[in-house]
Design an enzyme around this catalytic site. Sequence first.
Site, mmCIF file in Angstrom:
data_model
loop_
_atom_site.group_PDB
_atom_site.id
_atom_site.type_symbol
_atom_site.label_atom_id
_atom_site.label_comp_id
_atom_site.label_asym_id
_atom_site.label_seq_id
_atom_site.Cartn_x
_atom_site.Cartn_y
_atom_site.Cartn_z
ATOM 1 C CD GLU A 40 -2.799 -0.708 2.531
ATOM 2 O OE1 GLU A 40 -3.266 -0.114 3.106
ATOM 3 O OE2 GLU A 40 -4.101 -1.526 2.043
ATOM 4 C CG HIS A 103 -4.660 4.363 1.868
ATOM 5 N ND1 HIS A 103 -5.924 4.428 2.283
ATOM 6 C CD2 HIS A 103 -4.950 2.871 2.144
ATOM 7 C CE1 HIS A 103 -6.926 3.853 2.735
ATOM 8 N NE2 HIS A 103 -6.612 2.787 2.469
ATOM 9 C CG HIS A 105 -7.739 -0.677 -0.175
ATOM 10 N ND1 HIS A 105 -9.043 -1.042 -0.037
ATOM 11 C CD2 HIS A 105 -7.173 0.384 0.728
ATOM 12 C CE1 HIS A 105 -8.890 -0.694 0.940
ATOM 13 N NE2 HIS A 105 -8.027 -0.332 1.572
ATOM 14 C CG ASP A 116 -9.203 2.049 4.955
ATOM 15 O OD1 ASP A 116 -7.352 1.761 5.547
ATOM 16 O OD2 ASP A 116 -9.237 1.099 3.658
#
Length: 165
Positions: A40, A103, A105, A116
């Site tokens: 990530e 971010h 995934h 999250d």
Amino acid sequence: MGANSAHFGTDIKPSDEMVILTEEIISQMHTHASSTYPEECCGLLLGNFENQSKTKRVIEARRMGNVFPKEERYHRYTIDPKEFLVAEEDAESRGLEVVGIYHSHPNAPARPSKFDTDFAWPTLSYVIMEVANSKLVETRSWLLKEDRSEFAPEALITGGNKVVE
């Protein structure tokens, strides 16, 4: 969107909140996400709150290092608090604020995970990019509800075009 174009889903209803980014900023985020695959990536969205904080206008995407233990970075990220503070102070010196976090995934949907939800802050935009085989699949923005119970979809606008309905 250009060569780094993503599929943006329409199976969700956004809140009346929105985050506005330029094509260049979206491209920088997509490049960051692809370059860190299969881990990530993470970064800060710097800009300004407008319309009683319902609109976030992003001026800069600032890459941050993922300091989560290496063996878990395929599905987790943590921004170093000292690095966050330096970026926040720099933003404030230029009249900007941290308005969101982005971010990726890797090999997972562009939807917030339980992790999250547990670690997010209300008010900030959370832009999540799904990446598979180093290629961008989808980008969505989310906003944690004030009661921290769940995320709501947030409109993501770039170049004057709404890219998430």
